[in-house]
Design a protein around this motif. Structure first.
Motif, short mmCIF file in Angstrom:
data_model
loop_
_atom_site.label_atom_id
_atom_site.label_comp_id
_atom_site.label_asym_id
_atom_site.label_seq_id
_atom_site.Cartn_x
_atom_site.Cartn_y
_atom_site.Cartn_z
N SER A 49 4.12 -6.56 0.73
CA SER A 49 3.68 -4.94 0.69
C SER A 49 2.37 -4.49 0.18
O SER A 49 1.69 -3.49 0.26
CB SER A 49 4.86 -4.17 -0.14
OG SER A 49 4.77 -4.62 -1.56
N SER A 50 1.75 -5.49 -0.62
CA SER A 50 0.37 -5.28 -1.28
C SER A 50 -0.62 -5.54 -0.23
O SER A 50 -0.33 -6.13 0.67
CB SER A 50 0.01 -6.40 -2.34
OG SER A 50 -0.96 -6.36 -2.68
N THR A 51 -1.73 -4.73 -0.54
CA THR A 51 -2.65 -4.73 0.35
C THR A 51 -4.00 -5.79 0.07
O THR A 51 -4.86 -6.13 0.79
CB THR A 51 -3.43 -3.24 0.94
OG1 THR A 51 -3.76 -2.85 -0.52
CG2 THR A 51 -2.40 -2.47 1.36
N TRP A 53 -4.76 -9.33 -2.50
CA TRP A 53 -4.29 -10.60 -2.94
C TRP A 53 -4.64 -10.58 -4.59
O TRP A 53 -5.59 -11.13 -5.08
CB TRP A 53 -4.79 -11.94 -2.24
CG TRP A 53 -4.12 -12.16 -1.14
CD1 TRP A 53 -4.51 -11.71 0.32
CD2 TRP A 53 -2.97 -12.76 -0.86
NE1 TRP A 53 -3.69 -12.10 1.02
CE2 TRP A 53 -2.93 -12.93 0.24
CE3 TRP A 53 -2.10 -13.47 -1.87
CZ2 TRP A 53 -1.53 -13.42 0.95
CZ3 TRP A 53 -0.97 -14.12 -1.28
CH2 TRP A 53 -0.69 -14.17 -0.03
N ALA A 57 0.79 -10.12 -6.01
CA ALA A 57 0.95 -10.54 -4.68
C ALA A 57 1.03 -12.42 -4.56
O ALA A 57 2.13 -12.71 -4.11
CB ALA A 57 -0.14 -10.18 -3.60
N THR A 85 -0.75 -10.28 4.08
CA THR A 85 -0.67 -8.72 3.94
C THR A 85 -0.23 -8.23 5.83
O THR A 85 -0.35 -9.28 6.36
CB THR A 85 -1.70 -8.01 3.60
OG1 THR A 85 -2.87 -8.35 4.40
CG2 THR A 85 -2.03 -8.57 2.08
#
Length: 105
Positions: A49-51, A53, A57, A85
């Protein structure tokens, strides 16, 4: 692929999806066969869900990979986990054929 194989894959993926850490979805997979181990391999795209690193993440990816290695061998599959991602997966997958795994994607 037989319907029994599809049911086994679906069952294995459902168990894996339930065990994934928050912020990770097992969205798509590819099935291959490893001649060296004489076993089927499930290549799983774990979508974060993170954009970015960041350390969160990376930790989520490590936990998802660990879950795959704990669960999928019980069903007779070797996991090959790819953490990405959503934008990385969209650009990397190109025209490759991926099967929908379910989950919240």
């Amino acid at each position: 692929m037989s319907s029994l194989d599809e049911m086994t894959i679906a069952g294995a993926m459902n168990v894996l999806i339930e065990r994934l850490p928050q912020g990770v979805s097992a969205c798509e997979y590819q099935l291959a066969f490893d001649d060296d181990t004489n076993m089927p391999v499930i290549r799983i795209a774990m979508i974060l869900s993170s954009t970015n690193w960041d350390s969160e993440a990376v930790s989520a990816c490590e936990a998802a990979t660990k879950a795959a290695w704990e669960i999928l061998p019980r069903y007779g599959y070797v996991p090959d986990v790819i953490c990405r991602t959503a934008s990385e997966h969209a650009s990397a997958r190109g025209n490759e054929r991926w099967e929908r795994a379910g989950g919240d994607c």
